[in-house]
Design an enzyme around this catalytic site. Structure first.
Site, PDB file in Angstrom:
ATOM      1  N   TYR A  23       0.812  -1.204   0.000  1.00 46.09           N
ATOM      2  CA  TYR A  23       0.000   0.000   0.000  1.00 46.09           C
ATOM      3  C   TYR A  23       0.850   1.260   0.000  1.00 46.09           C
ATOM      4  O   TYR A  23       0.333   2.355  -0.170  1.00 46.09           O
ATOM      5  CB  TYR A  23      -0.912   0.017   1.231  1.00 46.09           C
ATOM      6  CG  TYR A  23      -1.964  -1.043   1.215  1.00 46.09           C
ATOM      7  CD1 TYR A  23      -2.464  -1.544   2.393  1.00 46.09           C
ATOM      8  CD2 TYR A  23      -2.452  -1.541   0.015  1.00 46.09           C
ATOM      9  CE1 TYR A  23      -3.438  -2.522   2.387  1.00 46.09           C
ATOM     10  CE2 TYR A  23      -3.427  -2.523   0.000  1.00 46.09           C
ATOM     11  CZ  TYR A  23      -3.912  -3.006   1.187  1.00 46.09           C
ATOM     12  OH  TYR A  23      -4.878  -3.974   1.182  1.00 46.09           O
ATOM     13  N   LYS A  24       2.134   1.138   0.227  1.00 43.95           N
ATOM     14  CA  LYS A  24       2.980   2.311   0.286  1.00 43.95           C
ATOM     15  C   LYS A  24       3.244   2.833  -1.116  1.00 43.95           C
ATOM     16  O   LYS A  24       3.243   2.095  -2.089  1.00 43.95           O
ATOM     17  CB  LYS A  24       4.302   1.982   0.986  1.00 43.95           C
ATOM     18  CG  LYS A  24       4.130   1.540   2.437  1.00 43.95           C
ATOM     19  CD  LYS A  24       5.473   1.197   3.058  1.00 43.95           C
ATOM     20  CE  LYS A  24       5.286   0.728   4.504  1.00 43.95           C
ATOM     21  NZ  LYS A  24       6.563   0.341   5.118  1.00 43.95           N
ATOM     22  N   THR A  25       3.509   4.125  -1.217  1.00 48.16           N
ATOM     23  CA  THR A  25       3.808   4.722  -2.505  1.00 48.16           C
ATOM     24  C   THR A  25       5.157   4.224  -2.999  1.00 48.16           C
ATOM     25  O   THR A  25       6.161   4.332  -2.306  1.00 48.16           O
ATOM     26  CB  THR A  25       3.823   6.258  -2.387  1.00 48.16           C
ATOM     27  OG1 THR A  25       2.559   6.695  -1.897  1.00 48.16           O
ATOM     28  CG2 THR A  25       4.097   6.887  -3.730  1.00 48.16           C
TER      29      THR A  25
END
EC number: 3.6.4.12
Length: 660
Positions: free
Chosen positions: A24-26
């Protein structure tokens, strides 16, 4: 693929939730273009009078693709890095005075693209003298091992902490290693890149005399999977063919299509256990394959100073009565029930949200595919693919389930919890078969599609539709001919060939402002119908259909109009009538809107050009009667045949020819 953080299913209003899943992290992406500069790559196709004939050499087309991708990344991914490395050039330049990597020229350093980089690359493509000086091939081909080692050094020094690093290799030489030792060295360098977390994406180009054979060298060099996500579905790109004179194949479009398909790094939306039955679990990953693109505001810019600066935003909560800053620990979430406000502590909120259990995809039953209506889809579908990370043997079980669902024409009903604190969803799992395009390239990998189903309160009853007159068999046959003439090539509509005109226009404006160019005024909308081709194909059939429609339904229309009751004549007031009798002056004529009707229908000359132009400017030309339009056209020697819409178009064309 867009950032998965913006597309997590479930409760999207929880902004304070901390997510531990790394997917989910950029993810910042670093792309390095490695373009082969050899004599064959610089060779242009023969000249041709055909407007669709190829004009660019393979090297020029690759540079234009890099320019196109750079312009996209500046807007859509402002934090990503991009660079261009030319190999096989006579010059050796890596921007830092290092001449270790012979015949390698770093045209654009690996960094966040700026407007100056775009202008520099565009000037190179437009200036032939500068291009000939830089794009001068060496007498001997560059070693692929040297190119991979050079890319390794660039990634290590410029993007050491990036989670996605990719090398786009564009070449037409399918056997660059002359001896086995060179091939072994290149394989070692490629393995070093893979161990570093880099992906090599090959874009092969086949010349007219010789097709590109991957098995000779690159099958042992290029890995089909991604180091950051080895379980992500990947397809091997087929060779892009250069154009022969006048055959209409555009190398640039083929390269753009191949590069755009790999422009975004593959990353999973979620990784969950897939429970097929009690005690039987496999691992799957979910991917968003199709997502609507929208205008994304990446940051705020302060323009009040001498130089525009990016705003650093911060959020703080203030008390209404004292304007005191409220700390995060003092906040409580509450719900209104019966007029009262009920507060919950963070621990109680966690218990409430996690009462449905851990994230999982659990099959609860099977149903025939025919029981799933087309409208039963409330959200975008998620593509499921097997993962061996948590459960060994997941791929075999997943493949067996997918093939069985296809053979039985059934779907699986599932209980789906996407992540922690997410609301449960009932979903249908539909099998998807592998698909290829006309060039034999994979457009969709085989897998399963997870489609969220609506609950009872999501379904709304459609309003009752009024009964409409049904068509006749004769009109249906004539309309069938029109539809057959309007079929797309091969009868397939490909939405990827029609970009969003609003989004592209928005990007063009931003690009022009960033590059200090003239702002365009005419948008390029490829979704507009091609009216000339439509008229050429079926204009005659449409006129025949319209005439037959008038013949059939005109009787119905007249009977319905004749059956309407006539409006009663309004009586004049007695006082007004007496006043008119006593007045010796003539009675005033009834006022008529000049815009609606200028002259009497019995007037053969019709309105003047100035009057008709005024009506056209006000948009009231369609309110004129057919008699007025025919009189106007007949007085000017124009055709008066056709329906009213044809007459209006003919009048507007005549006014445009006059410059009115």
């Amino acid at each position: 693929m867009a950032d998965p953080q913006d597309n997590r299913p479930g409760d999207e209003e929880d902004e304070e939730e901390e997510v531990d899943d790394a997917s989910y992290k950029t993810i910042k992406d670093a792309v390095l273009f490695a373009i082969d500069i050899s004599a064959s790559m610089l060779e242009r196709p023969p000249l041709s009078d055909d407007k669709k004939a190829e004009r660019d050499s393979p090297a020029s087309a690759a540079l234009k693709c890099a320019l196109h991708l750079m312009q996209q990344r500046i807007i859509s991914n402002p934090k990503d890095m991009m660079g261009i490395l030319l190999f096989g050039t006579e010059k050796t330049d890596l921007k830092d005075g290092d001449n270790t990597f012979q015949h390698c020229y770093l045209l654009t350093d690996l960094d966040v693209p700026c407007a100056q980089d775009v202008r520099q690359l565009r000037d190179l493509l437009e200036n032939e003298e500068e291009a000939e000086e830089i794009l001068k091939p060496a007498k001997e081909p560059a070693s692929i091992a040297t190119v991979l080692f050079c890319a390794n050094q660039i990634f290590t020094t410029k993007a050491p902490n990036f989670s996605s690093r990719r090398l786009f290799l564009v070449t037409d030489n399918d056997s660059p290693a002359t001896i086995k030792q060179d091939k072994d060295t290149a394989i070692t360098r490629a393995r070093d890149l893979y161990d570093l977390g880099c992906t090599i994406d090959l874009f092969p180009i086949s010349q007219p005399q010789q097709s590109f054979d991957r098995t000779r060298f690159y099958d042992d060099l290029v890995y089909p999977t991604s180091p950051s996500d080895p379980d992500a579905p990947a397809a091997i790109s087929t060779a892009t063919k250069t154009a022969k004179s006048g055959d209409g194949i555009t190398l640039l479009k083929q390269l753009l299509s191949s590069i755009n398909s790999k422009a975004a790094p593959r990353r999973a939306l979620f990784s969950l256990p897939f429970e097929i039955g009690p005690g039987l679990r496999i691992g799957v990953k979910g991917f968003i394959m199709i997502k609507r693109q929208e205008h994304v505001k990446s940051c705020y810019v302060w323009v009040g100073g001498e130089k525009p600066q990016i705003v650093q935003t911060s959020t703080s909560h203030m008390a209404d009565d004292t304007a005191r800053v409220v700390e995060k620990t003092e906040l409580r979430k509450a719900y209104k029930f019966g007029g009262d406000t009920i507060t919950f502590s963070p621990e109680e909120m966690v218990q409430i949200r996690q009462c449905f259990g851990d994230p999982v995809i659990r099959i609860v039953g099977f149903k025939p595919m025919s029981m799933l209506p087309l409208w039963a889809n409330i959200n975008k579908a998620t593509f499921l693919y097997p993962s061996e990370a948590d459960f060994i043997g997941s791929t075999r079980v997943f493949s067996a389930l997918q093939q069985k669902l296809i053979k039985s024409k059934k779907m699986a009903l599932t209980w789906f919890v996407a992540r922690k604190n997410a609301s449960p969803v009932m979903a249908a799992i539909i099998p998807g078969e592998e698909r290829y395009d006309e060039n034999g390239e994979q457009t969709m990998p085989p897998g399963l599609w997870l489609v969220p189903l609506p609950f009872a309160d999501d379904v709304r009853q459609c309003p009752e539709q009024p009964a409409e007159p049904r068509t006749t068999d004769e009109l249906t046959d004539k309309m069938r001919i029109i539809i057959e003439q309007l079929q797309l090539p091969k009868g397939v509509y490909d939405p990827s060939k029609y970009p969003n005109p609003d989004l592209q226009w928005f990007y063009r404006i931003l690009q022009a402002m960033a590059l200090e160019e003239e702002v365009p005024t005419n948008p390029d909308d490829k979704t507009l119908p091609k009216y000339k081709q439509i008229d050429k194909r079926c204009g005659e059939y449409i006129e025949q259909y319209g005439q037959k429609f008038d013949e059939i339904f005109s009787v119905v229309g007249r009977s319905s109009l004749s059956s309407r009751p006539k409006a009663a004549a309004k009586k004049r007031p007695a006082a007004s009538a007496a006043a008119d009798d006593d007045d010796d002056e003539p009675k005033p004529k009834k006022r008529v809107k000049k815009e609606a009707k200028i002259k009497d229908e019995d007037d053969d000359d019709g309105p003047t050009d100035a009057q008709m132009a005024a009506l056209n400017d006000k948009g009231q030309i369609t309110k004129q009667t057919v008699a007025v339009l025919k009189a106007y056209l007949s007085a000017r020697g124009q055709s008066v045949s056709g329906k009213k819409a044809d007459l209006v178009d003919r009048v507007q064309e005549y006014l445009e020819g006059k410059g009115l």
